[in-house]
Scaffold this motif. Sequence first.
Motif, mmCIF file in Angstrom:
data_model
loop_
_atom_site.group_PDB
_atom_site.id
_atom_site.type_symbol
_atom_site.label_atom_id
_atom_site.label_comp_id
_atom_site.label_asym_id
_atom_site.label_seq_id
_atom_site.Cartn_x
_atom_site.Cartn_y
_atom_site.Cartn_z
ATOM 1 N N THR A 1 41.240 96.459 29.718
ATOM 2 C CA THR A 1 42.055 96.695 30.623
ATOM 3 C C THR A 1 42.382 96.125 31.610
ATOM 4 O O THR A 1 43.088 96.492 32.436
ATOM 5 C CB THR A 1 41.046 97.624 30.812
ATOM 6 O OG1 THR A 1 40.045 96.702 31.723
ATOM 7 C CG2 THR A 1 40.264 98.756 30.063
ATOM 8 N N ASP B 1 45.289 94.305 33.365
ATOM 9 C CA ASP B 1 46.572 94.090 33.557
ATOM 10 C C ASP B 1 46.967 92.356 32.930
ATOM 11 O O ASP B 1 47.536 90.964 33.610
ATOM 12 C CB ASP B 1 47.670 93.804 34.669
ATOM 13 C CG ASP B 1 48.931 94.279 34.955
ATOM 14 O OD1 ASP B 1 49.515 93.711 34.001
ATOM 15 O OD2 ASP B 1 48.759 94.301 36.019
ATOM 16 N N GLN C 1 50.183 91.249 31.933
ATOM 17 C CA GLN C 1 51.380 90.936 33.159
ATOM 18 C C GLN C 1 51.303 90.209 34.608
ATOM 19 O O GLN C 1 52.252 88.948 34.763
ATOM 20 C CB GLN C 1 52.692 91.382 32.955
ATOM 21 C CG GLN C 1 54.324 91.846 33.845
ATOM 22 C CD GLN C 1 54.700 90.767 32.796
ATOM 23 O OE1 GLN C 1 54.501 90.981 31.250
ATOM 24 N NE2 GLN C 1 54.890 89.428 33.507
ATOM 25 N N HIS C 2 50.533 91.293 35.211
ATOM 26 C CA HIS C 2 49.562 89.823 36.325
ATOM 27 C C HIS C 2 48.830 89.339 36.637
ATOM 28 O O HIS C 2 49.493 88.013 36.976
ATOM 29 C CB HIS C 2 48.840 91.110 37.507
ATOM 30 C CG HIS C 2 48.575 91.727 38.819
ATOM 31 N ND1 HIS C 2 49.235 91.034 39.482
ATOM 32 C CD2 HIS C 2 46.512 90.476 39.041
ATOM 33 C CE1 HIS C 2 48.886 90.287 40.026
ATOM 34 N NE2 HIS C 2 47.052 90.404 40.110
#
Length: 177
Positions: free
Chosen positions: A132, A134, A136-137
């Motif tokens: 879950t 992120d 890209q972050h």
Amino acid sequence: MSHEESEDAFDGPSRSQLRRDAMAIYKLAETLATLTDAQLTRIPLESDLLAEVRRTRGIHQPIARKRETQYLAKLLRRLDSGEIDSIRTVLDIDKRQSHRETAALHQLEALRDRLIAEGDNALDEVIARHPTADRQHLRNLIRQAGTEARKQKPPRASRELFRTLRDLQGIEPSSAD
């Protein structure tokens, strides 16, 4: 040795043992005086002892602090061994919990450093464990942290990456954070 002398012989603890016991209680009093209010709430102490611990903690002048700690130890020696053992048990549990939390934070720091050094290879492992997350972050934080390190800038992105990893692991932030 005659029969009378053997009856008069003292079979209690030696003076050395009594000193060791008194020193152990004094060290317990010192430990109690270093605890925060949150930690003290978990310790099974009567209200008068709790007030004395807080009074001792509030004294900063070394000689007065030692005298107050000795008084606290005197009050603790009046407790029975079961009460002392329950206090020590809670302190040991807190110590073990603290060690576990510190080890978990060290592992997170190592993971953060590995992410910055290895990039996408290490990131793939993190994403595999935490689907879950992120991606890209995290990738942006890793890139920014690497840039900050190369330019010797303050590690803002590195800290943010650490906080994000900590949140993914479900580790509660410490009060120092």
